[in-house]
Design a protein around this motif. Structure first.
Motif, mmCIF file in Angstrom:
data_model
loop_
_atom_site.group_PDB
_atom_site.id
_atom_site.type_symbol
_atom_site.label_atom_id
_atom_site.label_comp_id
_atom_site.label_asym_id
_atom_site.label_seq_id
_atom_site.Cartn_x
_atom_site.Cartn_y
_atom_site.Cartn_z
ATOM 1 N N LYS A 118 -9.818 -16.767 26.408
ATOM 2 C CA LYS A 118 -9.917 -16.554 24.957
ATOM 3 C C LYS A 118 -10.595 -15.211 24.739
ATOM 4 N N LEU A 119 -9.864 -14.260 24.167
ATOM 5 C CA LEU A 119 -10.413 -12.919 24.022
ATOM 6 C C LEU A 119 -10.800 -12.566 22.583
ATOM 7 N N LEU A 120 -10.030 -13.019 21.602
ATOM 8 C CA LEU A 120 -10.294 -12.667 20.202
ATOM 9 C C LEU A 120 -10.058 -13.903 19.348
ATOM 10 N N MET A 121 -11.079 -14.719 19.157
ATOM 11 C CA MET A 121 -10.922 -15.980 18.434
ATOM 12 C C MET A 121 -11.416 -15.884 16.989
ATOM 13 N N GLU A 122 -11.936 -14.734 16.589
ATOM 14 C CA GLU A 122 -12.317 -14.466 15.206
ATOM 15 C C GLU A 122 -11.716 -13.121 14.829
ATOM 16 N N ILE A 123 -10.885 -13.117 13.786
ATOM 17 C CA ILE A 123 -10.166 -11.906 13.404
ATOM 18 C C ILE A 123 -10.644 -11.464 12.018
ATOM 19 N N PRO A 124 -11.312 -10.305 11.941
ATOM 20 C CA PRO A 124 -11.791 -9.815 10.647
ATOM 21 C C PRO A 124 -10.634 -9.262 9.803
ATOM 22 N N TYR A 125 -10.725 -9.477 8.490
ATOM 23 C CA TYR A 125 -9.679 -9.019 7.579
ATOM 24 C C TYR A 125 -10.252 -8.894 6.175
ATOM 25 N N ALA A 126 -9.439 -8.362 5.264
ATOM 26 C CA ALA A 126 -9.785 -8.289 3.845
ATOM 27 C C ALA A 126 -8.594 -8.801 3.045
ATOM 28 N N SER A 127 -8.874 -9.518 1.954
ATOM 29 C CA SER A 127 -7.806 -10.004 1.073
ATOM 30 C C SER A 127 -8.407 -10.419 -0.268
ATOM 31 N N LEU A 128 -7.520 -10.698 -1.204
ATOM 32 C CA LEU A 128 -7.958 -11.295 -2.457
ATOM 33 C C LEU A 128 -8.336 -12.755 -2.168
ATOM 34 N N PRO A 129 -9.267 -13.330 -2.918
ATOM 35 C CA PRO A 129 -9.695 -14.709 -2.647
ATOM 36 C C PRO A 129 -8.552 -15.718 -2.594
ATOM 37 N N GLY A 130 -7.528 -15.557 -3.391
ATOM 38 C CA GLY A 130 -6.414 -16.496 -3.390
ATOM 39 C C GLY A 130 -5.580 -16.451 -2.122
ATOM 40 N N ASP A 131 -5.691 -15.372 -1.357
ATOM 41 C CA ASP A 131 -4.904 -15.201 -0.127
ATOM 42 C C ASP A 131 -5.731 -15.395 1.137
ATOM 43 N N MET A 132 -6.976 -15.850 0.982
ATOM 44 C CA MET A 132 -7.854 -15.998 2.145
ATOM 45 C C MET A 132 -7.346 -17.085 3.082
ATOM 46 N N ILE A 133 -7.537 -16.859 4.387
ATOM 47 C CA ILE A 133 -7.170 -17.818 5.424
ATOM 48 C C ILE A 133 -8.441 -18.180 6.177
ATOM 49 N N ASP A 134 -8.735 -19.468 6.259
ATOM 50 C CA ASP A 134 -9.942 -19.934 6.948
ATOM 51 C C ASP A 134 -9.688 -20.028 8.452
ATOM 52 N N THR A 135 -8.649 -20.781 8.839
ATOM 53 C CA THR A 135 -8.344 -20.974 10.253
ATOM 54 C C THR A 135 -6.839 -20.912 10.488
ATOM 55 N N ILE A 136 -6.467 -20.576 11.702
ATOM 56 C CA ILE A 136 -5.084 -20.646 12.164
ATOM 57 C C ILE A 136 -5.121 -21.448 13.455
ATOM 58 N N THR A 137 -4.302 -22.492 13.530
ATOM 59 C CA THR A 137 -4.249 -23.321 14.734
ATOM 60 C C THR A 137 -3.029 -22.944 15.548
ATOM 61 N N ILE A 138 -3.246 -22.659 16.817
ATOM 62 C CA ILE A 138 -2.170 -22.320 17.744
ATOM 63 C C ILE A 138 -1.990 -23.506 18.687
ATOM 64 N N ASP A 139 -0.744 -23.993 18.780
ATOM 65 C CA ASP A 139 -0.440 -25.099 19.680
ATOM 66 C C ASP A 139 -0.206 -24.524 21.072
ATOM 67 N N ALA A 140 -1.121 -24.794 21.984
ATOM 68 C CA ALA A 140 -1.037 -24.246 23.345
ATOM 69 C C ALA A 140 -0.050 -25.015 24.214
ATOM 70 N N ASP A 141 0.409 -26.183 23.748
ATOM 71 C CA ASP A 141 1.384 -26.962 24.520
ATOM 72 C C ASP A 141 2.684 -26.167 24.601
ATOM 73 N N GLY A 142 3.151 -25.940 25.788
ATOM 74 C CA GLY A 142 4.381 -25.173 25.963
ATOM 75 C C GLY A 142 4.146 -23.714 26.316
#
Length: 188
Positions: A118-142
């Protein structure tokens, strides 16, 4: 969006005593506020926040009937005695971009045949509050051995509604072969 009840901070009680009484100090700041607000919230609520939410998570605070949309900016706690010291919130306005962090979560990572880095598990960004993303889940199966997943390989990060503050070629995770422990056989 979750709604949390908070009160204005009682400055007649010092922070240490406040925590002993079951209240946690905090503050709310932001351009939309004339000045920073000092608040306090119940320890049970603060513990649930720390357990369920991350820095950058959106929620709303109910302060004396006034609803304030915020993101968690910073959580301070003492790991020695598991005491929550302070929580800071940033007030959000619908028309102003805000800096935040997307947390990358992995599902089914126990099923991997290779060694996960795991090299980059927190990704900094900027957006309007309505477009904010809290988490992204990646399915490692496969995911196979040899896979290198970069920022640009995650479709949610390629939205024109967010401004990434990292290079799109940065590696998020890598799966390499498991290193076998070999024992040297004595030659006869």
């Amino acid at each position: 969006m979750e709604n949390i009840s908070v009160q204005k901070r009682d400055f007649t009680v010092k922070a240490k005593k406040m925590r002993r009484l079951g209240m946690i100090p905090g503050n709310v700041f932001g351009k939309s506020l004339p000045e920073s607000l000092s608040i306090q919230l119940e320890e049970t609520t603060a513990r649930r926040l720390i357990r369920q939410k991350r820095e950058g998570s959106k929620l709303s605070l109910d302060l004396d009937g006034k609803i304030i949309p915020v993101q968690i900016k910073e959580k301070s706690f003492n790991p020695l005695n598991d005491e929550i010291l302070h929580i800071s919130f940033q007030a959000l306005t619908t028309d102003e971009k805000v800096n935040s962090v997307i947390h990358i979560l992995l599902a089914n990572d126990k099923k991997l045949g290779g060694q996960l880095e795991k090299l980059l598990m927190e990704i900094p960004y900027a957006s309007l509050p309505g477009d904010m993303i809290d988490t992204i889940t990646i399915d490692a199966d496969g995911l196979k051995t040899g896979v290198i997943l970069t920022v640009k390989d995650i479709p949610e990060l390629m939205s024109d509604k967010i401004e990434l503050q990292v290079d799109t070629d940065e590696i998020v995770l890598r799966i390499s072969e498991r290193k076998q422990q070999t024992q040297a056989q004595p030659e006869e």
